[in-house]
Design a protein around this motif. Structure first.
Motif, PDB file in Angstrom:
ATOM      1  N   UNK A  43       0.839  -1.189   0.000  1.00 59.06           N
ATOM      2  CA  UNK A  43       0.000   0.000   0.000  1.00 59.06           C
ATOM      3  C   UNK A  43       0.878   1.243   0.000  1.00 59.06           C
ATOM      4  N   UNK A  44       0.289   2.353  -0.369  1.00 58.57           N
ATOM      5  CA  UNK A  44       0.978   3.637  -0.404  1.00 58.57           C
ATOM      6  C   UNK A  44       0.587   4.436   0.831  1.00 58.57           C
ATOM      7  N   UNK A  45       1.563   4.989   1.524  1.00 59.60           N
ATOM      8  CA  UNK A  45       1.270   5.694   2.772  1.00 59.60           C
ATOM      9  C   UNK A  45       0.461   6.957   2.528  1.00 59.60           C
ATOM     10  N   UNK A  46      -0.470   7.225   3.434  1.00 57.12           N
ATOM     11  CA  UNK A  46      -1.351   8.385   3.355  1.00 57.12           C
ATOM     12  C   UNK A  46      -1.334   9.116   4.691  1.00 57.12           C
ATOM     13  N   UNK A  47      -1.011  10.401   4.684  1.00 55.16           N
ATOM     14  CA  UNK A  47      -1.003  11.180   5.922  1.00 55.16           C
ATOM     15  C   UNK A  47      -2.402  11.281   6.523  1.00 55.16           C
ATOM     16  N   UNK A  48      -3.410  11.382   5.670  1.00 52.74           N
ATOM     17  CA  UNK A  48      -4.781  11.483   6.186  1.00 52.74           C
ATOM     18  C   UNK A  48      -5.198  10.193   6.881  1.00 52.74           C
ATOM     19  N   UNK A  49      -4.806   9.047   6.332  1.00 52.39           N
ATOM     20  CA  UNK A  49      -5.135   7.782   6.995  1.00 52.39           C
ATOM     21  C   UNK A  49      -4.315   7.608   8.271  1.00 52.39           C
ATOM     22  N   UNK A  50      -3.126   8.188   8.334  1.00 55.78           N
ATOM     23  CA  UNK A  50      -2.354   8.149   9.578  1.00 55.78           C
ATOM     24  C   UNK A  50      -3.082   8.937  10.664  1.00 55.78           C
ATOM     25  N   UNK A 109      -5.628   0.310  -6.418  1.00 57.40           N
ATOM     26  CA  UNK A 109      -4.504   0.369  -5.477  1.00 57.40           C
ATOM     27  C   UNK A 109      -4.954   0.700  -4.052  1.00 57.40           C
ATOM     28  N   UNK A 110      -4.160   0.230  -3.065  1.00 58.97           N
ATOM     29  CA  UNK A 110      -4.445   0.471  -1.656  1.00 58.97           C
ATOM     30  C   UNK A 110      -3.592   1.619  -1.139  1.00 58.97           C
ATOM     31  N   UNK A 111      -4.169   2.439  -0.245  1.00 58.18           N
ATOM     32  CA  UNK A 111      -3.428   3.426   0.520  1.00 58.18           C
ATOM     33  C   UNK A 111      -3.594   3.074   1.989  1.00 58.18           C
ATOM     34  N   UNK A 112      -2.669   3.516   2.853  1.00 55.92           N
ATOM     35  CA  UNK A 112      -2.771   3.128   4.257  1.00 55.92           C
ATOM     36  C   UNK A 112      -2.059   4.122   5.159  1.00 55.92           C
ATOM     37  N   UNK A 122      -2.222   0.456  15.227  1.00 49.68           N
ATOM     38  CA  UNK A 122      -3.436   0.492  14.416  1.00 49.68           C
ATOM     39  C   UNK A 122      -3.028   0.778  12.976  1.00 49.68           C
ATOM     40  N   UNK A 123      -3.511  -0.026  12.058  1.00 47.57           N
ATOM     41  CA  UNK A 123      -3.262   0.176  10.632  1.00 47.57           C
ATOM     42  C   UNK A 123      -4.600   0.374   9.932  1.00 47.57           C
ATOM     43  N   UNK A 124      -4.720   1.473   9.180  1.00 49.38           N
ATOM     44  CA  UNK A 124      -5.940   1.784   8.436  1.00 49.38           C
ATOM     45  C   UNK A 124      -5.607   1.768   6.951  1.00 49.38           C
ATOM     46  N   UNK A 125      -6.431   1.105   6.161  1.00 42.25           N
ATOM     47  CA  UNK A 125      -6.191   0.994   4.723  1.00 42.25           C
ATOM     48  C   UNK A 125      -7.469   1.334   3.957  1.00 42.25           C
ATOM     49  N   UNK A 126      -7.305   1.786   2.722  1.00 38.85           N
ATOM     50  CA  UNK A 126      -8.443   2.144   1.885  1.00 38.85           C
ATOM     51  C   UNK A 126      -8.122   1.837   0.432  1.00 38.85           C
ATOM     52  N   UNK A 127      -9.171   1.626  -0.355  1.00 42.83           N
ATOM     53  CA  UNK A 127      -9.026   1.367  -1.788  1.00 42.83           C
ATOM     54  C   UNK A 127      -9.142   2.700  -2.527  1.00 42.83           C
ATOM     55  N   UNK A 128      -8.113   3.029  -3.320  1.00 40.17           N
ATOM     56  CA  UNK A 128      -8.053   4.331  -3.984  1.00 40.17           C
ATOM     57  C   UNK A 128      -8.347   4.182  -5.478  1.00 40.17           C
ATOM     58  N   UNK A 129      -9.635   4.214  -5.840  1.00 39.18           N
ATOM     59  CA  UNK A 129     -10.032   4.089  -7.240  1.00 39.18           C
ATOM     60  C   UNK A 129     -10.384   5.430  -7.859  1.00 39.18           C
ATOM     61  N   UNK A 130     -10.532   6.464  -7.034  1.00 40.21           N
ATOM     62  CA  UNK A 130     -10.883   7.791  -7.534  1.00 40.21           C
ATOM     63  C   UNK A 130     -10.681   8.828  -6.457  1.00 40.21           C
ATOM     64  N   UNK A 131     -10.891  10.089  -6.806  1.00 43.08           N
ATOM     65  CA  UNK A 131     -10.707  11.167  -5.831  1.00 43.08           C
ATOM     66  C   UNK A 131     -11.701  12.285  -6.077  1.00 43.08           C
ATOM     67  N   UNK A 132     -12.061  12.947  -4.976  1.00 44.41           N
ATOM     68  CA  UNK A 132     -12.914  14.131  -5.002  1.00 44.41           C
ATOM     69  C   UNK A 132     -12.199  15.229  -4.216  1.00 44.41           C
ATOM     70  N   UNK A 133     -11.632  16.202  -4.916  1.00 39.15           N
ATOM     71  CA  UNK A 133     -10.870  17.263  -4.267  1.00 39.15           C
ATOM     72  C   UNK A 133     -11.639  18.573  -4.327  1.00 39.15           C
ATOM     73  N   UNK A 134     -11.729  19.245  -3.160  1.00 44.42           N
ATOM     74  CA  UNK A 134     -12.384  20.550  -3.115  1.00 44.42           C
ATOM     75  C   UNK A 134     -11.535  21.590  -3.829  1.00 44.42           C
ATOM     76  N   UNK A 135     -12.175  22.376  -4.694  1.00 43.27           N
ATOM     77  CA  UNK A 135     -11.519  23.491  -5.384  1.00 43.27           C
ATOM     78  C   UNK A 135     -12.311  24.734  -5.025  1.00 43.27           C
ATOM     79  N   UNK A 136     -11.913  25.402  -3.949  1.00 47.19           N
ATOM     80  CA  UNK A 136     -12.734  26.480  -3.415  1.00 47.19           C
ATOM     81  C   UNK A 136     -13.862  25.911  -2.581  1.00 47.19           C
ATOM     82  N   UNK A 137     -14.916  26.681  -2.374  1.00 50.08           N
ATOM     83  CA  UNK A 137     -16.008  26.257  -1.499  1.00 50.08           C
ATOM     84  C   UNK A 137     -17.095  25.468  -2.226  1.00 50.08           C
TER      85      UNK A 137
END
Length: 346
Positions: A43-50, A109-112, A122-137
């Motif tokens: 898996x690929x490390x993710x600060x948010x999942x940490x 792919x997995x992120x963790x 504690x290990x947290x993992x997620x499946x990363x098939x897409x993303x939704x990023x805020x662009x402004x409000x």
């Protein structure tokens, strides 16, 4: 001819345990999440999942699934689904096997992320098939990975109304403006079709996340639950269909046996193709798939998902079948299969 409607897979968080944490602790030697990244990494490390892992590690009890989902979304984690595992120092093989098993059933792919407190991890993992990023409000950039296609958004407003928005951006995704007149907060799902069929691949709140739990229908039998849900949406009551129930039960067993979520888990194809193989044709076909500890939790997962709820309350459906099975861990795999005026064909 009416457009075919196929619903997506619902999945609950799988939490095994929790512990106290120190987010700044470096990963132990042999940690599958450690840097530098290697091609064989699990898996690929993710600060948010940490951050999520550190919050779980501070708890003294295992939180219910809705609370777990809230923590992930509050930390800005939009990936779906999300899992968590508890262990102690020296159990590297246990974490490695856990991640290997997740990778075998994941369609992307997995992120963790990881947190540690003393000897506990504690290990947290997620499946990363897409993303939704805020662009402004009021704008979101939606994007899916290479193996996924046909993305779209389903947006639920504060009054419970849901709308579908197109995502037309090709490989680079698209940025979508959310109308200001839609009551905030908005719950947004990015839906796309992957190797196992369509499913929600990312979720995000726009606006302050509500503190109270959503109002749900009383979970009785699946038939009574769906009748109440459709009645609240102004849709007709459905007839229970023996042939649909047979196919729904068969697919529920396949979900449990394979450990995968999807509508296209074998050569028979999607729900419409599977029904045709049984000699059943319908104007519109829909399906909801969920796995949880109990049938009650599986139905709540479907109810809380805007894209799933839109399908099971679609007024065009006339018949429904209900399937369930148990996996080797005792969890319930639930399938609701819907059709509009199904008929037997040669």
């Amino acid at each position: 001819m009416l457009r075919k409607s196929i619903l997506l897979c619902a999945m609950l968080l799988a939490l095994h345990a929790t512990a106290g944490a120190d987010q700044n602790e470096s990963p132990p030697e042999g940690d599958p999440t450690a840097k530098p990244a290697k091609p064989e990494r699990l898996c690929i490390r993710s600060e948010k999942l940490e951050l999520v892992a550190s919050q779980l590690a501070d708890l003294q009890h295992i939180p219910p699934s809705p609370e777990l989902i809230r923590k992930a979304r509050e930390a800005g984690v939009d990936a779906n689904p999300v899992y968590a595992k508890f262990g102690v120092t020296g159990e590297f093989d246990s974490f490695k096997i856990w991640l290997e098993n997740l990778n075998e059933t994941a369609d992307a792919p997995m992120i963790c992320g990881r947190a540690r407190s003393g000897e506990r991890i504690v290990l947290v993992a997620a499946v990363r098939a897409g993303s939704l990023e805020l662009v402004g409000k009021n704008r979101l950039h939606a994007e899916v990975v290479a193996d996924f296609r046909d993305p779209y958004l389903v947006v639920r407003d504060a009054k419970g109304s849901s709308r579908r928005l197109a995502v037309d951006g090709g490989d680079s995704g698209a940025t979508i403006s959310l109308p200001l007149e839609w009551d905030r907060p908005l719950f947004v799902q990015l839906v796309a079709t992957g190797p196992n069929g369509p499913r929600p691949v990312a979720e995000r709140w726009v606006g302050k996340i509500p503190q109270s739990e959503p109002t749900r229908q009383a979970s009785q039998s699946p038939e009574a639950w769906l009748m109440q849900l459709r009645r609240g949406a102004g849709a007709r009551t459905l007839r229970s269909n023996r042939l649909l129930t047979k196919e729904a039960t068969s697919h529920a067993q396949l979900v449990c046996d394979s450990g995968k979520f999807g509508h296209e888990l074998d050569a028979d194809g999607d729900p419409e193709a599977r029904l045709l193989k049984r000699g059943i044709e319908a104007r519109v076909v829909g399906e909801a798939v969920a796995r949880a500890a109990t049938m009650r939790e599986a139905l709540h997962a479907i109810e809380d998902s805007p894209s799933h709820r839109m399908t099971v309350t679609d007024p065009r459906f006339t018949d429904a079948g209900y399937g369930k099975a148990k996996d080797e861990r005792g969890r319930t795999c639930a399938v609701i299969l819907l059709a509009s005026w199904p008929r037997k064909v040669p």
